[in-house]
Design a protein around this motif. Structure first.
Motif, PDB file in Angstrom:
ATOM      1  N   LEU A 273       2.150   3.399 -14.756  1.00 53.84           N
ATOM      2  CA  LEU A 273       1.912   2.514 -15.888  1.00 53.84           C
ATOM      3  C   LEU A 273       3.070   1.559 -16.154  1.00 53.84           C
ATOM      4  CD1 LEU A 273       0.328   5.045 -18.410  1.00 53.84           C
ATOM      5  CD2 LEU A 273      -0.847   3.463 -16.865  1.00 53.84           C
ATOM      6  N   ARG A 274       4.134   1.649 -15.331  1.00 50.29           N
ATOM      7  CA  ARG A 274       5.299   0.792 -15.539  1.00 50.29           C
ATOM      8  C   ARG A 274       4.912  -0.681 -15.369  1.00 50.29           C
ATOM      9  NH1 ARG A 274      10.338   1.221 -11.572  1.00 50.29           N
ATOM     10  NH2 ARG A 274       8.805   2.624 -10.737  1.00 50.29           N
ATOM     11  N   PRO A 275       5.291  -1.543 -16.315  1.00 49.69           N
ATOM     12  CA  PRO A 275       4.999  -2.972 -16.169  1.00 49.69           C
ATOM     13  C   PRO A 275       5.583  -3.504 -14.865  1.00 49.69           C
ATOM     14  CG  PRO A 275       5.766  -2.500 -18.381  1.00 49.69           C
ATOM     15  CD  PRO A 275       5.982  -1.244 -17.567  1.00 49.69           C
ATOM     16  N   ILE A 276       4.917  -4.501 -14.314  1.00 49.35           N
ATOM     17  CA  ILE A 276       5.317  -5.037 -13.014  1.00 49.35           C
ATOM     18  C   ILE A 276       5.246  -6.559 -13.050  1.00 49.35           C
ATOM     19  CG2 ILE A 276       2.976  -4.817 -12.096  1.00 49.35           C
ATOM     20  CD1 ILE A 276       4.280  -4.038  -9.381  1.00 49.35           C
ATOM     21  N   ASP A 277       6.191  -7.182 -12.383  1.00 47.29           N
ATOM     22  CA  ASP A 277       6.245  -8.637 -12.348  1.00 47.29           C
ATOM     23  C   ASP A 277       5.073  -9.188 -11.543  1.00 47.29           C
ATOM     24  OD1 ASP A 277       7.212 -11.388 -11.275  1.00 47.29           O
ATOM     25  OD2 ASP A 277       8.628 -10.879 -12.870  1.00 47.29           O
ATOM     26  N   ALA A 278       4.446 -10.220 -12.058  1.00 54.42           N
ATOM     27  CA  ALA A 278       3.293 -10.828 -11.393  1.00 54.42           C
ATOM     28  C   ALA A 278       3.649 -11.339  -9.999  1.00 54.42           C
ATOM     29  CB  ALA A 278       2.728 -11.965 -12.248  1.00 54.42           C
ATOM     30  N   ALA A 279       4.874 -11.798  -9.805  1.00 52.29           N
ATOM     31  CA  ALA A 279       5.295 -12.280  -8.483  1.00 52.29           C
ATOM     32  C   ALA A 279       5.330 -11.142  -7.467  1.00 52.29           C
ATOM     33  CB  ALA A 279       6.666 -12.947  -8.578  1.00 52.29           C
ATOM     34  N   VAL A 280       5.673  -9.948  -7.906  1.00 52.83           N
ATOM     35  CA  VAL A 280       5.678  -8.775  -7.024  1.00 52.83           C
ATOM     36  C   VAL A 280       4.249  -8.449  -6.603  1.00 52.83           C
ATOM     37  CG1 VAL A 280       6.162  -6.292  -6.920  1.00 52.83           C
ATOM     38  CG2 VAL A 280       7.816  -7.850  -7.953  1.00 52.83           C
ATOM     39  N   VAL A 281       3.322  -8.509  -7.552  1.00 52.33           N
ATOM     40  CA  VAL A 281       1.915  -8.243  -7.239  1.00 52.33           C
ATOM     41  C   VAL A 281       1.379  -9.301  -6.277  1.00 52.33           C
ATOM     42  CG1 VAL A 281      -0.406  -7.978  -8.196  1.00 52.33           C
ATOM     43  CG2 VAL A 281       1.564  -7.072  -9.439  1.00 52.33           C
ATOM     44  N   ALA A 282       1.736 -10.549  -6.495  1.00 55.89           N
ATOM     45  CA  ALA A 282       1.290 -11.624  -5.606  1.00 55.89           C
ATOM     46  C   ALA A 282       1.809 -11.423  -4.186  1.00 55.89           C
ATOM     47  CB  ALA A 282       1.754 -12.976  -6.152  1.00 55.89           C
ATOM     48  N   ARG A 283       3.063 -11.016  -4.051  1.00 57.82           N
ATOM     49  CA  ARG A 283       3.630 -10.760  -2.717  1.00 57.82           C
ATOM     50  C   ARG A 283       2.895  -9.604  -2.049  1.00 57.82           C
ATOM     51  NH1 ARG A 283       9.182  -9.839  -0.059  1.00 57.82           N
ATOM     52  NH2 ARG A 283       8.502 -10.086   2.100  1.00 57.82           N
ATOM     53  N   ALA A 284       2.608  -8.556  -2.808  1.00 52.95           N
ATOM     54  CA  ALA A 284       1.868  -7.422  -2.249  1.00 52.95           C
ATOM     55  C   ALA A 284       0.488  -7.866  -1.789  1.00 52.95           C
ATOM     56  CB  ALA A 284       1.759  -6.304  -3.286  1.00 52.95           C
ATOM     57  N   MET A 285      -0.186  -8.692  -2.581  1.00 51.86           N
ATOM     58  CA  MET A 285      -1.510  -9.196  -2.194  1.00 51.86           C
ATOM     59  C   MET A 285      -1.444  -9.930  -0.861  1.00 51.86           C
ATOM     60  SD  MET A 285      -3.079 -10.852  -5.618  1.00 51.86           S
ATOM     61  CE  MET A 285      -3.616  -9.890  -6.998  1.00 51.86           C
ATOM     62  N   ALA A 286      -0.480 -10.822  -0.743  1.00 53.87           N
ATOM     63  CA  ALA A 286      -0.357 -11.616   0.485  1.00 53.87           C
ATOM     64  C   ALA A 286      -0.060 -10.739   1.692  1.00 53.87           C
ATOM     65  CB  ALA A 286       0.740 -12.666   0.306  1.00 53.87           C
ATOM     66  N   GLU A 287       0.855  -9.809   1.540  1.00 53.37           N
ATOM     67  CA  GLU A 287       1.255  -8.950   2.659  1.00 53.37           C
ATOM     68  C   GLU A 287       0.155  -7.950   3.019  1.00 53.37           C
ATOM     69  OE1 GLU A 287       3.973  -9.252   4.509  1.00 53.37           O
ATOM     70  OE2 GLU A 287       4.978 -10.769   3.286  1.00 53.37           O
ATOM     71  N   LEU A 288      -0.442  -7.321   2.028  1.00 49.79           N
ATOM     72  CA  LEU A 288      -1.452  -6.297   2.294  1.00 49.79           C
ATOM     73  C   LEU A 288      -2.749  -6.899   2.832  1.00 49.79           C
ATOM     74  CD1 LEU A 288      -0.841  -4.027  -0.802  1.00 49.79           C
ATOM     75  CD2 LEU A 288      -0.552  -3.362   1.597  1.00 49.79           C
ATOM     76  N   GLY A 289      -3.017  -8.141   2.459  1.00 43.98           N
ATOM     77  CA  GLY A 289      -4.222  -8.803   2.964  1.00 43.98           C
ATOM     78  C   GLY A 289      -4.195  -9.018   4.462  1.00 43.98           C
ATOM     79  N   ALA A 290      -3.004  -9.073   5.026  1.00 41.05           N
ATOM     80  CA  ALA A 290      -2.867  -9.317   6.459  1.00 41.05           C
ATOM     81  C   ALA A 290      -2.403  -8.086   7.231  1.00 41.05           C
ATOM     82  CB  ALA A 290      -1.866 -10.455   6.682  1.00 41.05           C
ATOM     83  N   ALA A 291      -2.130  -7.000   6.542  1.00 40.58           N
ATOM     84  CA  ALA A 291      -1.562  -5.820   7.195  1.00 40.58           C
ATOM     85  C   ALA A 291      -2.651  -4.819   7.574  1.00 40.58           C
ATOM     86  CB  ALA A 291      -0.569  -5.143   6.256  1.00 40.58           C
ATOM     87  N   PRO A 292      -2.580  -4.305   8.802  1.00 41.91           N
ATOM     88  CA  PRO A 292      -3.497  -3.204   9.138  1.00 41.91           C
ATOM     89  C   PRO A 292      -3.027  -1.936   8.421  1.00 41.91           C
ATOM     90  CG  PRO A 292      -2.005  -3.644  10.965  1.00 41.91           C
ATOM     91  CD  PRO A 292      -1.709  -4.662   9.901  1.00 41.91           C
ATOM     92  N   LEU A 293      -3.957  -1.255   7.799  1.00 44.73           N
ATOM     93  CA  LEU A 293      -3.611  -0.039   7.061  1.00 44.73           C
ATOM     94  C   LEU A 293      -4.272   1.169   7.702  1.00 44.73           C
ATOM     95  CD1 LEU A 293      -4.056  -1.446   3.453  1.00 44.73           C
ATOM     96  CD2 LEU A 293      -1.918  -1.118   4.693  1.00 44.73           C
ATOM     97  N   ALA A 294      -3.717   2.337   7.442  1.00 43.74           N
ATOM     98  CA  ALA A 294      -4.233   3.573   8.030  1.00 43.74           C
ATOM     99  C   ALA A 294      -5.631   3.910   7.500  1.00 43.74           C
ATOM    100  CB  ALA A 294      -3.273   4.724   7.757  1.00 43.74           C
ATOM    101  N   ASP A 295      -5.873   3.641   6.229  1.00 41.45           N
ATOM    102  CA  ASP A 295      -7.164   3.948   5.621  1.00 41.45           C
ATOM    103  C   ASP A 295      -7.974   2.671   5.432  1.00 41.45           C
ATOM    104  OD1 ASP A 295      -6.615   6.716   5.333  1.00 41.45           O
ATOM    105  OD2 ASP A 295      -5.414   6.286   3.554  1.00 41.45           O
ATOM    106  N   PRO A 296      -9.291   2.737   5.601  1.00 44.03           N
ATOM    107  CA  PRO A 296     -10.102   1.536   5.411  1.00 44.03           C
ATOM    108  C   PRO A 296     -10.159   1.083   3.953  1.00 44.03           C
ATOM    109  CG  PRO A 296     -11.500   3.430   5.902  1.00 44.03           C
ATOM    110  CD  PRO A 296     -10.087   3.873   6.056  1.00 44.03           C
ATOM    111  N   ILE A 297      -9.937   2.006   3.031  1.00 42.60           N
ATOM    112  CA  ILE A 297      -9.875   1.656   1.616  1.00 42.60           C
ATOM    113  C   ILE A 297      -8.539   2.131   1.080  1.00 42.60           C
ATOM    114  CG2 ILE A 297     -10.866   1.999  -0.678  1.00 42.60           C
ATOM    115  CD1 ILE A 297     -13.579   2.409   0.691  1.00 42.60           C
TER     116      ILE A 297
END
Length: 105
Positions: free
Chosen positions: A63-87
């Motif tokens: 529940l810790r507040p998080i900077d919107a720029a951090v979330v945006a970076r995660a979105m960009a990186e995770l959108g292109a990253a292969p992950l171990a789980d499909p979800i």
């Protein structure tokens, strides 16, 4: 209003998971902090309270507040990253941990 939001968000998450994509990434950030065009009443107090609460009460780190720029970076990186789980679902603390492990830009 909060309960309606959470119910709709849960239904949306379930619907997206059922769309049949090869990979789905769902980010669940807590309160977003960062620059705003106009201040929101009570937001500073709420975010400040959450910051203290999540440091004092064990198990509330998601529940810790998080900077919107951090979330945006995660979105960009995770959108292109292969992950171990499909979800993959990332709470605020997991988003922050993921981004902290990335090379600086």
């Amino acid at each position: 209003a909060l309960f309606v939001y959470l119910a709709v968000k849960g239904k949306l998450d379930a619907a997206v998971k059922g769309l049949g994509f090869d990979q789905v990434v769902i980010l669940k950030p807590s309160a977003l902090v960062g620059e705003r065009d106009r201040p929101r009443s009570g937001e500073k107090a709420g975010v400040g309270s959450l910051r203290v609460l999540t440091q004092v009460v064990p198990g509330l780190s998601k529940l810790r507040p998080i900077d919107a720029a951090v979330v945006a970076r995660a979105m960009a990186e995770l959108g292109a990253a292969p992950l171990a789980d499909p979800i993959a679902v990332f709470e605020s603390n997991e988003i922050l941990t993921f981004v902290e492990g990335l090379p600086a830009v």
